[in-house]
Design a protein around this motif. Structure first.
Motif, PDB file in Angstrom:
ATOM      1  N   GLY A 279       0.812  -1.207   0.000  1.00 41.12           N
ATOM      2  CA  GLY A 279       0.000   0.000   0.000  1.00 41.12           C
ATOM      3  C   GLY A 279       0.846   1.258   0.000  1.00 41.12           C
ATOM      4  O   GLY A 279       0.559   2.221  -0.729  1.00 41.12           O
ATOM      5  N   VAL A 280       1.892   1.243   0.797  1.00 37.98           N
ATOM      6  CA  VAL A 280       2.803   2.391   0.862  1.00 37.98           C
ATOM      7  C   VAL A 280       3.512   2.572  -0.469  1.00 37.98           C
ATOM      8  O   VAL A 280       3.641   3.689  -0.983  1.00 37.98           O
ATOM      9  CB  VAL A 280       3.815   2.188   2.009  1.00 37.98           C
ATOM     10  N   GLN A 281       3.981   1.471  -1.040  1.00 32.78           N
ATOM     11  CA  GLN A 281       4.675   1.540  -2.330  1.00 32.78           C
ATOM     12  C   GLN A 281       3.740   2.049  -3.423  1.00 32.78           C
ATOM     13  O   GLN A 281       4.130   2.867  -4.270  1.00 32.78           O
ATOM     14  CB  GLN A 281       5.222   0.156  -2.704  1.00 32.78           C
ATOM     15  N   ALA A 282       2.493   1.602  -3.400  1.00 30.77           N
ATOM     16  CA  ALA A 282       1.522   2.042  -4.411  1.00 30.77           C
ATOM     17  C   ALA A 282       1.273   3.536  -4.293  1.00 30.77           C
ATOM     18  O   ALA A 282       1.139   4.239  -5.301  1.00 30.77           O
ATOM     19  CB  ALA A 282       0.217   1.264  -4.263  1.00 30.77           C
ATOM     20  N   PHE A 283       1.207   4.031  -3.059  1.00 32.72           N
ATOM     21  CA  PHE A 283       0.982   5.461  -2.855  1.00 32.72           C
ATOM     22  C   PHE A 283       2.160   6.269  -3.392  1.00 32.72           C
ATOM     23  O   PHE A 283       1.969   7.274  -4.081  1.00 32.72           O
ATOM     24  CB  PHE A 283       0.785   5.744  -1.366  1.00 32.72           C
ATOM     25  N   ALA A 284       3.376   5.833  -3.094  1.00 36.52           N
ATOM     26  CA  ALA A 284       4.566   6.537  -3.578  1.00 36.52           C
ATOM     27  C   ALA A 284       4.621   6.529  -5.105  1.00 36.52           C
ATOM     28  O   ALA A 284       4.963   7.541  -5.736  1.00 36.52           O
ATOM     29  CB  ALA A 284       5.826   5.903  -2.989  1.00 36.52           C
ATOM     30  N   GLN A 285       4.287   5.392  -5.707  1.00 37.92           N
ATOM     31  CA  GLN A 285       4.314   5.297  -7.170  1.00 37.92           C
ATOM     32  C   GLN A 285       3.244   6.186  -7.798  1.00 37.92           C
ATOM     33  O   GLN A 285       3.473   6.817  -8.839  1.00 37.92           O
ATOM     34  CB  GLN A 285       4.120   3.838  -7.595  1.00 37.92           C
ATOM     35  N   ALA A 286       2.078   6.268  -7.156  1.00 38.45           N
ATOM     36  CA  ALA A 286       1.013   7.127  -7.673  1.00 38.45           C
ATOM     37  C   ALA A 286       1.422   8.593  -7.611  1.00 38.45           C
ATOM     38  O   ALA A 286       1.148   9.371  -8.538  1.00 38.45           O
ATOM     39  CB  ALA A 286      -0.268   6.895  -6.871  1.00 38.45           C
ATOM     40  N   LEU A 287       2.092   9.000  -6.533  1.00 33.38           N
ATOM     41  CA  LEU A 287       2.551  10.384  -6.427  1.00 33.38           C
ATOM     42  C   LEU A 287       3.625  10.668  -7.476  1.00 33.38           C
ATOM     43  O   LEU A 287       3.647  11.754  -8.071  1.00 33.38           O
ATOM     44  CB  LEU A 287       3.100  10.650  -5.028  1.00 33.38           C
ATOM     45  N   ALA A 288       4.502   9.709  -7.731  1.00 38.73           N
ATOM     46  CA  ALA A 288       5.546   9.888  -8.744  1.00 38.73           C
ATOM     47  C   ALA A 288       4.927  10.062 -10.133  1.00 38.73           C
ATOM     48  O   ALA A 288       5.382  10.891 -10.933  1.00 38.73           O
ATOM     49  CB  ALA A 288       6.500   8.698  -8.719  1.00 38.73           C
ATOM     50  N   ARG A 289       3.887   9.285 -10.430  1.00 41.63           N
ATOM     51  CA  ARG A 289       3.214   9.425 -11.727  1.00 41.63           C
ATOM     52  C   ARG A 289       2.512  10.775 -11.826  1.00 41.63           C
ATOM     53  O   ARG A 289       2.440  11.369 -12.909  1.00 41.63           O
ATOM     54  CB  ARG A 289       2.202   8.292 -11.927  1.00 41.63           C
ATOM     55  N   GLN A 290       2.008  11.253 -10.717  1.00 40.01           N
ATOM     56  CA  GLN A 290       1.278  12.512 -10.694  1.00 40.01           C
ATOM     57  C   GLN A 290       2.194  13.708 -10.857  1.00 40.01           C
ATOM     58  O   GLN A 290       1.785  14.756 -11.353  1.00 40.01           O
ATOM     59  CB  GLN A 290       0.513  12.610  -9.367  1.00 40.01           C
ATOM     60  N   ARG A 291       3.459  13.554 -10.433  1.00 36.02           N
ATOM     61  CA  ARG A 291       4.413  14.666 -10.486  1.00 36.02           C
ATOM     62  C   ARG A 291       5.688  14.232 -11.214  1.00 36.02           C
ATOM     63  O   ARG A 291       6.759  14.082 -10.605  1.00 36.02           O
ATOM     64  CB  ARG A 291       4.733  15.151  -9.070  1.00 36.02           C
ATOM     65  N   PRO A 292       5.588  14.016 -12.531  1.00 35.13           N
ATOM     66  CA  PRO A 292       6.741  13.512 -13.289  1.00 35.13           C
ATOM     67  C   PRO A 292       7.909  14.500 -13.343  1.00 35.13           C
ATOM     68  O   PRO A 292       9.053  14.098 -13.603  1.00 35.13           O
ATOM     69  CB  PRO A 292       6.156  13.267 -14.689  1.00 35.13           C
TER      70      PRO A 292
END
Length: 309
Positions: free
Chosen positions: A46-59
């Motif tokens: 869950g933590v990893q998914a959140f970090a990856q989602a933020l990275a995609r949101q702020r390329p």
């Protein structure tokens, strides 16, 4: 000077101009992009998914996740880092140093912050509350139970500090807060006393009162008295309360995206997410003889009400 020499100087000049342009672009890119570091004690999916989602949101930014155990002391992190803490052990670690980088703390409730910080918020730390805002929960009650006027509230030593704020929010809505202290969860008398004097119960996000051990007694008692329980969070709605407001991962990502667009100097000391949803339990509504909660419609009306001055 011959034609060949002039041609050589021309190409050297063009090459130098391109080098300068490339250097400017690199410098500008680094100025635009921010170093965003997420951390938590638990490195789960869950933590990893959140970090990856933020990275995609702020390329345009450099977004990384590092487990808490692998980080140095906060004051040894680069000053330009924007730190995001995803659990309470991360906050305990960050509080070691007053000179750590600007920090956003997620997944912390008002009660948890009170237990760790008292009434003082440390500098360079912004708290993003996880528990539903009290005024929003009260307006949820008026939206789905318009006849309810007496709002029963169980509280304990840890959550008592919320009562004055709750009373302040209730007055303009024409609601009366009926507080009941519950120090011994094995004693049902305070619970039954509150039921006699209330139209609905509003659960505070206090894990001493609302937890797996108390859920059965609370919910069966509310059914027996035909008294709805609103809150204290989305998880308790699944267990058997009527409804609650909550913010999910998409809502938190929207909050972070907005905050990270601004300088940390402009981050608020604490805030609730602007974006939220409503969850209802249709089975509970039927058992209490209450109309099923129209989650999307109620959430839209609540959000519209918050936009008005």
């Amino acid at each position: 000077m011959g034609d060949q020499s002039r041609m050589t100087l021309f190409f050297i000049s063009r090459f130098c101009q391109r080098c300068v342009l490339l250097a400017c672009l690199l410098l500008t890119g680094s100025a635009w992009g921010a170093d965003i570091l997420l951390t938590a004690a638990e490195d789960g999916t869950g933590v990893q998914a959140f970090a990856q989602a933020l990275a995609r949101q702020r390329p345009e930014d450099h977004v990384t996740f590092t487990p808490l155990k692998d980080l140095p002391a906060p004051n040894r992190l680069p000053a330009g880092t924007r730190l995001i803490l995803l659990d309470l052990p991360g906050l305990d670690w960050r509080l070691q140093d007053t000179q750590g980088p600007p920090t956003l703390v997620l997944r912390i409730s008002r009660l948890q912050a009170r237990q760790r910080l008292g009434s003082n918020l440390p500098a360079r730390i912004s708290l993003l509350w996880s528990d539903p805002p009290l005024d929003r929960q009260l307006r949820l009650i008026t939206g789905i139970l318009p006849q309810a006027r007496r709002i029963g509230v169980l509280y304990g030593t840890d959550s008592e500090f919320l009562l004055p704020e709750l009373t302040q929010y209730a007055a303009p809505l024409g609601l009366e807060i009926v507080p009941q202290r519950w120090d011994n969860i094995n004693d049902s008398r305070p619970l039954l006393n509150l039921f006699k004097n209330s139209d609905v119960l509003l659960g505070l996000d206090d894990p001493q009162l609302y937890n797996p051990k108390t859920a059965k007694n609370l919910l069966l008692s509310s059914y027996a008295r035909q008294l709805p329980l609103v809150g204290p969070n989305a998880g308790f709605v699944k267990a058997g309360s009527l409804a609650s407001t909550y913010s999910d991962q998409a809502d938190w990502l929207a909050v972070l995206d907005r905050l990270l667009d601004h300088s940390p100097a402009n981050w608020p000391r604490a805030l609730y997410p602007e974006h939220f949803k409503v969850v209802g339990n249709p089975q509970v509504a039927r058992s209490l003889g209450i109309e099923q909660v129209d989650e999307a419609n109620v959430a839209a009306r609540l959000a519209e009400g918050e936009k008005r001055p």
